[in-house]
Design an enzyme around this catalytic site. Structure first.
Site, PDB file in Angstrom:
ATOM      1  N   HIS A   2       0.822  -1.200   0.000  1.00 57.15           N
ATOM      2  CA  HIS A   2       0.000   0.000   0.000  1.00 57.15           C
ATOM      3  C   HIS A   2       0.860   1.255   0.000  1.00 57.15           C
ATOM      4  CE1 HIS A   2      -2.732  -3.093   1.743  1.00 57.15           C
ATOM      5  NE2 HIS A   2      -3.566  -2.532   0.898  1.00 57.15           N
TER       6      HIS A   2
ATOM      7  N   HIS B 222      -5.061  -5.638  -6.264  1.00 57.12           N
ATOM      8  CA  HIS B 222      -4.879  -6.889  -5.560  1.00 57.12           C
ATOM      9  C   HIS B 222      -6.210  -7.397  -5.023  1.00 57.12           C
ATOM     10  CE1 HIS B 222      -4.304  -3.670  -2.575  1.00 57.12           C
ATOM     11  NE2 HIS B 222      -4.791  -4.519  -1.674  1.00 57.12           N
TER      12      HIS B 222
ATOM     13  N   CYS C  13     -12.591  -6.565   7.023  1.00 57.04           N
ATOM     14  CA  CYS C  13     -11.977  -6.552   5.699  1.00 57.04           C
ATOM     15  C   CYS C  13     -10.649  -7.296   5.780  1.00 57.04           C
ATOM     16  CB  CYS C  13     -11.706  -5.127   5.225  1.00 57.04           C
ATOM     17  SG  CYS C  13     -13.162  -4.089   5.060  1.00 57.04           S
TER      18      CYS C  13
ATOM     19  N   HIS D 246      -7.396  -9.658   3.284  1.00 56.66           N
ATOM     20  CA  HIS D 246      -6.825 -10.193   2.046  1.00 56.66           C
ATOM     21  C   HIS D 246      -6.667 -11.703   2.181  1.00 56.66           C
ATOM     22  CE1 HIS D 246      -5.280  -6.066   2.634  1.00 56.66           C
ATOM     23  NE2 HIS D 246      -5.468  -5.937   1.336  1.00 56.66           N
TER      24      HIS D 246
ATOM     25  N   GLU E  45      -9.729 -10.733  14.056  1.00 52.46           N
ATOM     26  CA  GLU E  45     -10.044  -9.337  14.350  1.00 52.46           C
ATOM     27  C   GLU E  45     -11.115  -9.180  15.421  1.00 52.46           C
ATOM     28  OE1 GLU E  45     -10.886  -6.910  10.976  1.00 52.46           O
ATOM     29  OE2 GLU E  45      -9.207  -7.687   9.794  1.00 52.46           O
TER      30      GLU E  45
ATOM     31  N   TYR F 211     -12.859  -1.441  -6.236  1.00 50.24           N
ATOM     32  CA  TYR F 211     -12.810   0.001  -6.005  1.00 50.24           C
ATOM     33  C   TYR F 211     -11.362   0.474  -5.938  1.00 50.24           C
ATOM     34  CZ  TYR F 211     -11.145  -0.604  -1.260  1.00 50.24           C
ATOM     35  OH  TYR F 211     -10.361  -0.932  -0.183  1.00 50.24           O
TER      36      TYR F 211
ATOM     37  N   GLU G 152      -5.676   2.762  -2.076  1.00 49.57           N
ATOM     38  CA  GLU G 152      -6.208   1.409  -1.905  1.00 49.57           C
ATOM     39  C   GLU G 152      -6.809   1.014  -3.242  1.00 49.57           C
ATOM     40  OE1 GLU G 152      -5.793  -1.384  -0.659  1.00 49.57           O
ATOM     41  OE2 GLU G 152      -6.463  -1.042   1.389  1.00 49.57           O
TER      42      GLU G 152
ATOM     43  N   GLU H 188      -8.413  -2.417  -4.969  1.00 47.56           N
ATOM     44  CA  GLU H 188      -8.740  -3.806  -4.697  1.00 47.56           C
ATOM     45  C   GLU H 188      -9.893  -4.348  -5.529  1.00 47.56           C
ATOM     46  OE1 GLU H 188      -7.516  -4.043   0.025  1.00 47.56           O
ATOM     47  OE2 GLU H 188      -9.631  -3.750  -0.486  1.00 47.56           O
TER      48      GLU H 188
ATOM     49  N   TRP I 151     -14.771   2.301   0.650  1.00 43.99           N
ATOM     50  CA  TRP I 151     -15.297   1.054   0.080  1.00 43.99           C
ATOM     51  C   TRP I 151     -16.670   0.725   0.658  1.00 43.99           C
ATOM     52  CZ3 TRP I 151     -10.896   1.438   3.067  1.00 43.99           C
ATOM     53  CH2 TRP I 151     -10.950   0.900   4.349  1.00 43.99           C
TER      54      TRP I 151
END
Length: 199
Positions: A26, A33, A68, A70, A88, A105, A115, A117, A162
């Site tokens: 980032h 990604h 959120c 990855h 989290e 976005y 960002e 993604e 997002w």
């Protein structure tokens, strides 16, 4: 693990083109990604909102959707959702279902950090209270779904970019989040069509 964690880089068609360390991906020229967003609901029609920890690289301290993250290279998205919900928020989802397979976005912070993604959106249902990990989450609260969507779409609630784009798309699926039609995993970006480890 976070220091060695890699994200999956994709092209405009959603095909995997490599990986990069999450800790360096980032910046001002963030490559496209693979990621995901998840909206967690309880049994009362409430959605779980989280405020990103103040030391996060992107959008620190900003309220957003429940979770959120990855997927790791080779990790099915639904399993990545479960992993991040546990990490989290200390939650185990009763169901994790795909809602918006093609969402993507690009957003730019005031400091120029980007960002970028391909970010399929999932719905999860839980029957327990969250236990936020302070490394990831600064705060968490439940909010009635209709109140949340109304506030977001009227501009009364400041949220991540997002989430702001996702909410109208989710609202268009119907007023009751428990009756939203699930999407076909075949509509995911090609890089995300990883067979479940349970099959």
């Amino acid at each position: 693990m976070t220091h060695d964690e890699h994200v999956v880089l994709v092209n405009a068609r959603g095909e995997a083109v490599g990986t990069a360390a999450k800790t360096v991906v980032h910046g001002a020229d963030t490559p496209l990604h693979l990621a995901f967003s998840c909206y967690v609901f309880d049994g009362e029609g409430r959605v779980l909102l989280t405020r990103r920890a103040s030391h996060k690289r992107t959008w620190p301290g900003v309220w957003t959707n429940s979770c959120c993250g990855h997927p790791l290279p080779g990790e099915p998205l639904a399993e990545a959702v479960g992993r991040r919900l546990s990490h989290e928020l200390g939650l185990k989802a009763d169901d994790v279902e795909l809602m918006l397979p093609g969402f993507a976005y690009r957003a730019v912070m005031r400091d120029g950090t980007v960002e970028n993604e391909m970010c399929p959106v999932y719905r999860a249902v839980v029957s327990a209270e969250p236990s936020p990990n302070p490394e990831e989450v600064g705060d968490a609260r439940w909010m009635p779904w209709k109140e949340f969507t109304d506030d977001v779409m009227c501009g009364l609630l400041a949220i991540s970019p997002w989430c702001g784009e996702q909410v109208p798309l989710l609202a268009a699926l119907g007023s009751d989040p428990y009756t939203w039609p699930t999407a076909d995993p075949a509509d995911l970006p090609p890089a995300a069509r990883v067979p479940s480890s349970g099959t």
